[in-house]
Design an enzyme around this catalytic site. Structure first.
Site, short mmCIF file in Angstrom:
data_model
loop_
_atom_site.label_atom_id
_atom_site.label_comp_id
_atom_site.label_asym_id
_atom_site.label_seq_id
_atom_site.Cartn_x
_atom_site.Cartn_y
_atom_site.Cartn_z
N GLN A 194 41.93 32.10 45.17
CA GLN A 194 41.77 31.39 46.45
C GLN A 194 40.79 30.22 46.30
O GLN A 194 41.05 29.12 46.78
CB GLN A 194 41.25 32.38 47.50
CG GLN A 194 40.84 31.74 48.80
CD GLN A 194 40.42 32.79 49.82
OE1 GLN A 194 41.25 33.44 50.42
NE2 GLN A 194 39.13 32.96 50.01
N ASP A 208 37.31 36.10 45.37
CA ASP A 208 38.70 35.66 45.52
C ASP A 208 38.89 34.40 44.67
O ASP A 208 38.97 33.28 45.18
CB ASP A 208 39.01 35.40 46.99
CG ASP A 208 38.88 36.66 47.81
OD1 ASP A 208 39.88 37.35 48.01
OD2 ASP A 208 37.75 36.99 48.23
N ALA A 264 34.87 42.22 59.52
CA ALA A 264 34.49 43.45 58.81
C ALA A 264 33.46 43.08 57.75
O ALA A 264 33.63 43.37 56.55
CB ALA A 264 35.71 44.16 58.22
N GLN A 292 33.47 33.88 44.89
CA GLN A 292 34.15 33.96 43.59
C GLN A 292 34.99 35.23 43.50
O GLN A 292 35.91 35.32 42.70
CB GLN A 292 33.11 33.90 42.47
CG GLN A 292 33.65 34.06 41.06
CD GLN A 292 34.63 32.98 40.68
OE1 GLN A 292 34.63 31.88 41.27
NE2 GLN A 292 35.49 33.27 39.72
N VAL A 331 29.33 39.73 45.02
CA VAL A 331 28.32 40.74 45.37
C VAL A 331 28.96 42.11 45.17
O VAL A 331 30.09 42.34 45.62
CB VAL A 331 27.82 40.57 46.82
CG1 VAL A 331 26.82 41.66 47.17
CG2 VAL A 331 27.19 39.20 46.99
N ARG A 358 38.32 45.83 52.31
CA ARG A 358 39.37 46.83 52.04
C ARG A 358 38.82 48.09 51.37
O ARG A 358 39.53 49.09 51.31
CB ARG A 358 40.49 46.21 51.21
CG ARG A 358 41.32 45.20 52.00
CD ARG A 358 42.57 44.76 51.26
NE ARG A 358 43.48 44.04 52.13
CZ ARG A 358 43.57 42.70 52.21
NH1 ARG A 358 42.79 41.94 51.46
NH2 ARG A 358 44.43 42.14 53.04
N HIS A 394 29.95 38.73 52.33
CA HIS A 394 30.05 37.67 53.34
C HIS A 394 28.66 37.11 53.65
O HIS A 394 28.49 35.90 53.78
CB HIS A 394 30.63 38.24 54.64
CG HIS A 394 32.03 38.77 54.53
ND1 HIS A 394 32.31 40.10 54.67
CD2 HIS A 394 33.22 38.15 54.32
CE1 HIS A 394 33.62 40.29 54.56
NE2 HIS A 394 34.19 39.13 54.33
P1 AMP Z 1 37.48 37.70 53.67
O1 AMP Z 1 36.81 38.10 54.95
O2 AMP Z 1 37.86 38.84 52.80
O3 AMP Z 1 38.57 36.69 53.90
O4 AMP Z 1 36.37 36.92 52.83
C1 AMP Z 1 35.70 35.82 53.36
C2 AMP Z 1 34.92 35.16 52.26
O5 AMP Z 1 33.98 36.08 51.71
C3 AMP Z 1 35.80 34.68 51.10
O6 AMP Z 1 35.37 33.41 50.65
C4 AMP Z 1 35.58 35.74 50.06
O7 AMP Z 1 35.76 35.29 48.74
C5 AMP Z 1 34.11 36.09 50.31
N1 AMP Z 1 33.81 37.42 49.77
C6 AMP Z 1 34.46 38.58 50.03
N2 AMP Z 1 33.95 39.59 49.30
C7 AMP Z 1 32.94 39.05 48.56
C8 AMP Z 1 32.03 39.58 47.59
N3 AMP Z 1 32.03 40.85 47.24
N4 AMP Z 1 31.13 38.73 47.04
C9 AMP Z 1 31.12 37.41 47.39
N5 AMP Z 1 31.95 36.86 48.28
C10 AMP Z 1 32.86 37.66 48.86
#
Ligand code: AMP
Length: 310
Positions: free
Chosen positions: A182, A179, A61, A177, A205, A216, A66
């Site tokens: 994490q 998360d 998604a 950052q 971002v 989400r 990302h």
């Molecule tokens: P996820 O698909 O939510 O597991 O996120 C995958 C990666 O993208 C993780 O390292 C997240 O921290 C990063 N990520 C998700 N949203 C953002 C955002 N708004 N800005 C920067 N990195 C993000």
């Protein structure tokens, strides 16, 4: 090994070279790899030809958050692999695993446009064959912040990320950052287990109005989307106080929480001022701090944070 933070807490700059320009021609076609054997072979091929492999793990998604990680990987390495895997072990029994947004075709198009060579997209059975009973747990940190509200969540994250690191064997891996807990836990895991991968943490971002991008956010109706801005507003308020010289964690947290009191339909999970490495509460931000917030808008749980540099 070293850990790099880039310009955290700001809106990422919009102007980037296209993948085609980076390659000086056509971007390579994305190859989707479904099995561990295929992914290992691709990674071996990169290593044998002396290329530095960058890795961006995701749950799909995809949004600009990302893609900012993909671009950072593109800039820092010779060849980029991303993964899409909605990892069941990091979801609690009453969480959103079944309804988590999935947009595989679109994700593939976006990754190809960004010049990603390999997409590792295994099935649940491929990653967790029946009978698997081994976990990777980063003690202490995994019970803090989101780990306190989501028992077992970080055990699922560290287990899948360490499996992915073993399968993909990247030189560099890129996390957001957004998360923050994490990122701290993965940095600790890499250090403790001597994993031969360099972790880069990229800035959050945001949407133009400040909401941190998240897969989400798609759950929010227009009214909830408006209310969700309280997360960013609370951090902006705290940033203003920091700019005016406030260093007391108690004062900063109470002002951040006050913003939530004015938005009673949003349920605050936590608003905390912690050490960015240990995630332990601190009293004073003079030596750096992570100011982290999580809240429920309806049943959607969103997080955001502000990293205060030393
Ligand atoms: P996820 O698909 O939510 O597991 O996120 C995958 C990666 O993208 C993780 O390292 C997240 O921290 C990063 N990520 C998700 N949203 C953002 C955002 N708004 N800005 C920067 N990195 C993000």
């Amino acid at each position: 090994m070293f850990f790099r933070f880039q310009n955290v807490g700001t809106v990422a700059s919009a102007v980037r070279p296209s993948a085609a320009r980076l390659y000086g021609g056509e971007a390579p076609r994305l190859k989707t790899l479904r099995t561990i054997t295929e992914m290992r072979a691709a990674s071996r091929e990169a290593r044998h030809s002396g290329k530095r492999l960058g890795f961006v793990p995701t749950m799909g998604a995809l949004h600009q958050g990302h893609l900012s990680l993909v671009r950072a990987a593109r800039q820092a390495t010779d060849v980029v692999a991303a993964s899409i895997f909605v990892n069941p072990t990091q979801f609690g029994p009453n969480e959103d695993l079944a309804k988590y947004p999935r947009s595989f075709e679109r994700d593939c198009e976006l990754l190809e446009k960004e010049g990603v060579e390999w997409l590792f997209a295994p099935s649940v059975e491929e990653m967790y064959p029946s009978g698997a009973v081994t976990w990777v747990l980063v003690e202490e940190l995994s019970n803090k912040l989101d780990g306190r509200s989501r028992p077992g969540h970080f055990r699922g994250v560290t287990t899948v990320v360490s499996k992915l690191f073993h399968i993909v064997a990247p030189d560099l891996a890129f996390f957001g950052q957004k998360d923050a807990a994490q990122a701290a836990i993965i940095r600790r895991m890499v250090l403790d287990l001597n994993l031969p991968v360099e972790i880069t943490v990229c800035p959050i971002v945001r949407e133009p109005d400040g909401l941190a991008m998240s897969s989400r956010n798609a759950y929010l109706d227009p009214e909830q989307r408006r209310r969700a801005l309280v997360l960013h507003r609370s951090l902006t308020r705290v940033q203003e106080l920091i700019d005016q010289g406030e260093v007391s964690a108690t004062v900063l947290a109470s002002h951040g929480r006050k913003e939530f009191a004015a938005e009673p339909s949003v349920r605050l999970d936590y608003f905390e001022v912690v050490n960015p490495d240990t995630l332990d509460p601190i009293e004073d931000i003079s030596n750096g701090a992570l100011i982290a917030v999580a809240a429920y808008i309806g049943s959607t749980r969103l997080i955001d944070n502000l990293l205060v540099k030393r």
